[in-house]
Design a protein around this motif. Structure first.
Motif, PDB file in Angstrom:
ATOM      1  N   GLN A 110      29.320  13.381 -49.926  1.00 28.68           N
ATOM      2  CA  GLN A 110      30.693  12.871 -49.899  1.00 28.68           C
ATOM      3  C   GLN A 110      31.089  12.536 -48.470  1.00 28.68           C
ATOM      4  OE1 GLN A 110      33.471  15.771 -51.340  1.00 28.68           O
ATOM      5  NE2 GLN A 110      35.195  14.369 -51.308  1.00 28.68           N
ATOM      6  N   ARG A 111      31.856  11.457 -48.321  1.00 25.39           N
ATOM      7  CA  ARG A 111      32.400  11.057 -47.013  1.00 25.39           C
ATOM      8  C   ARG A 111      33.907  10.927 -47.128  1.00 25.39           C
ATOM      9  NH1 ARG A 111      28.853   6.457 -44.079  1.00 25.39           N
ATOM     10  NH2 ARG A 111      26.804   7.131 -44.747  1.00 25.39           N
ATOM     11  N   GLU A 112      34.606  11.438 -46.130  1.00 24.64           N
ATOM     12  CA  GLU A 112      36.054  11.277 -46.071  1.00 24.64           C
ATOM     13  C   GLU A 112      36.393  10.629 -44.741  1.00 24.64           C
ATOM     14  OE1 GLU A 112      38.158  14.948 -46.844  1.00 24.64           O
ATOM     15  OE2 GLU A 112      36.553  15.589 -48.185  1.00 24.64           O
ATOM     16  N   VAL A 113      37.172   9.563 -44.796  1.00 24.72           N
ATOM     17  CA  VAL A 113      37.575   8.847 -43.586  1.00 24.72           C
ATOM     18  C   VAL A 113      39.007   9.226 -43.253  1.00 24.72           C
ATOM     19  CG1 VAL A 113      37.950   6.557 -42.587  1.00 24.72           C
ATOM     20  CG2 VAL A 113      36.040   6.932 -44.145  1.00 24.72           C
ATOM     21  N   SER A 114      39.244   9.529 -41.979  1.00 29.94           N
ATOM     22  CA  SER A 114      40.583   9.876 -41.519  1.00 29.94           C
ATOM     23  C   SER A 114      41.132   8.721 -40.687  1.00 29.94           C
ATOM     24  CB  SER A 114      40.517  11.158 -40.677  1.00 29.94           C
ATOM     25  OG  SER A 114      41.776  11.468 -40.171  1.00 29.94           O
TER      26      SER A 114
ATOM     27  N   GLU B 181      35.420  10.792 -39.303  1.00 28.43           N
ATOM     28  CA  GLU B 181      35.011  11.091 -40.667  1.00 28.43           C
ATOM     29  C   GLU B 181      34.583  12.540 -40.820  1.00 28.43           C
ATOM     30  OE1 GLU B 181      32.139   8.385 -42.331  1.00 28.43           O
ATOM     31  OE2 GLU B 181      33.074   6.645 -41.404  1.00 28.43           O
ATOM     32  N   LYS B 182      34.567  12.962 -42.091  1.00 24.67           N
ATOM     33  CA  LYS B 182      34.053  14.266 -42.463  1.00 24.67           C
ATOM     34  C   LYS B 182      32.995  14.026 -43.538  1.00 24.67           C
ATOM     35  CE  LYS B 182      36.931  17.056 -44.641  1.00 24.67           C
ATOM     36  NZ  LYS B 182      37.918  18.109 -44.932  1.00 24.67           N
ATOM     37  N   TRP B 183      31.777  14.501 -43.298  1.00 25.49           N
ATOM     38  CA  TRP B 183      30.689  14.335 -44.262  1.00 25.49           C
ATOM     39  C   TRP B 183      30.375  15.683 -44.880  1.00 25.49           C
ATOM     40  CZ3 TRP B 183      26.337  10.925 -41.672  1.00 25.49           C
ATOM     41  CH2 TRP B 183      26.852   9.652 -41.400  1.00 25.49           C
ATOM     42  N   ARG B 184      30.205  15.686 -46.198  1.00 29.54           N
ATOM     43  CA  ARG B 184      29.858  16.910 -46.923  1.00 29.54           C
ATOM     44  C   ARG B 184      28.427  16.808 -47.454  1.00 29.54           C
ATOM     45  NH1 ARG B 184      34.398  19.992 -48.223  1.00 29.54           N
ATOM     46  NH2 ARG B 184      36.342  18.911 -47.800  1.00 29.54           N
TER      47      ARG B 184
ATOM     48  N   GLY C 212      32.643   8.282 -34.193  1.00 31.63           N
ATOM     49  CA  GLY C 212      31.266   8.081 -34.643  1.00 31.63           C
ATOM     50  C   GLY C 212      30.263   9.090 -34.114  1.00 31.63           C
ATOM     51  N   ARG C 213      30.750  10.164 -33.467  1.00 29.40           N
ATOM     52  CA  ARG C 213      29.846  11.190 -32.914  1.00 29.40           C
ATOM     53  C   ARG C 213      30.256  12.581 -33.399  1.00 29.40           C
ATOM     54  NH1 ARG C 213      26.175   9.458 -29.239  1.00 29.40           N
ATOM     55  NH2 ARG C 213      26.505   7.353 -28.495  1.00 29.40           N
ATOM     56  N   VAL C 214      29.270  13.444 -33.557  1.00 28.63           N
ATOM     57  CA  VAL C 214      29.512  14.802 -34.048  1.00 28.63           C
ATOM     58  C   VAL C 214      30.382  15.575 -33.051  1.00 28.63           C
ATOM     59  CG1 VAL C 214      28.421  17.025 -34.598  1.00 28.63           C
ATOM     60  CG2 VAL C 214      27.309  14.899 -35.290  1.00 28.63           C
ATOM     61  N   VAL C 215      31.455  16.186 -33.581  1.00 26.01           N
ATOM     62  CA  VAL C 215      32.296  17.074 -32.773  1.00 26.01           C
ATOM     63  C   VAL C 215      32.229  18.515 -33.272  1.00 26.01           C
ATOM     64  CG1 VAL C 215      33.874  15.283 -31.935  1.00 26.01           C
ATOM     65  CG2 VAL C 215      34.387  16.479 -34.068  1.00 26.01           C
ATOM     66  N   GLY C 216      31.608  18.710 -34.439  1.00 26.95           N
ATOM     67  CA  GLY C 216      31.449  20.057 -34.966  1.00 26.95           C
ATOM     68  C   GLY C 216      30.945  20.033 -36.395  1.00 26.95           C
ATOM     69  N   TRP C 217      30.578  21.224 -36.896  1.00 26.37           N
ATOM     70  CA  TRP C 217      30.131  21.351 -38.271  1.00 26.37           C
ATOM     71  C   TRP C 217      30.310  22.782 -38.740  1.00 26.37           C
ATOM     72  CZ3 TRP C 217      26.798  20.527 -34.218  1.00 26.37           C
ATOM     73  CH2 TRP C 217      25.849  21.502 -33.972  1.00 26.37           C
ATOM     74  N   GLU C 218      30.306  22.955 -40.076  1.00 30.11           N
ATOM     75  CA  GLU C 218      30.435  24.260 -40.720  1.00 30.11           C
ATOM     76  C   GLU C 218      29.343  24.397 -41.758  1.00 30.11           C
ATOM     77  OE1 GLU C 218      34.218  24.923 -42.596  1.00 30.11           O
ATOM     78  OE2 GLU C 218      35.232  23.672 -41.130  1.00 30.11           O
TER      79      GLU C 218
END
Length: 78
Positions: free
Chosen positions: A32-36, A44-47, A70-76
């Motif tokens: 899943q992708r969510e665009v802010s 974006e947030k990718w699941r 377009g660049r990673v700022v964090g993840w869980e």
């Protein structure tokens, strides 16, 4: 990609500052992708959902990757 990024991709890992296309190479297509906001800004947030084998059976691991510009700022990981 530079050598560090190539090694991360090959080992299936990601890092802060990694571009979206490198994350796609390392972890594949997100479920899943969510665009802010405006899609042009690539916030974006990718699941991801992944089934893992453990000594207790199978477990569902969930990962969420956050992008700004377009660049990673964090993840869980759950």
């Amino acid at each position: 990609p530079n050598q560090d990024m190539k090694e991360l991709i090959q080992s299936g890992d990601i890092a802060i500052g990694m571009p979206m296309d490198f994350v796609m190479k390392a972890w594949g297509e997100p479920s899943q992708r969510e665009v802010s906001g405006n899609p042009l800004f690539k916030n974006e947030k990718w699941r991801y959902a992944k089934s893992l084998s453990t000594h207790e059976g199978h477990k569902q691991e969930k990962r969420i990757v956050y992008f700004e510009g377009g660049r990673v700022v964090g993840w869980e990981t759950d």
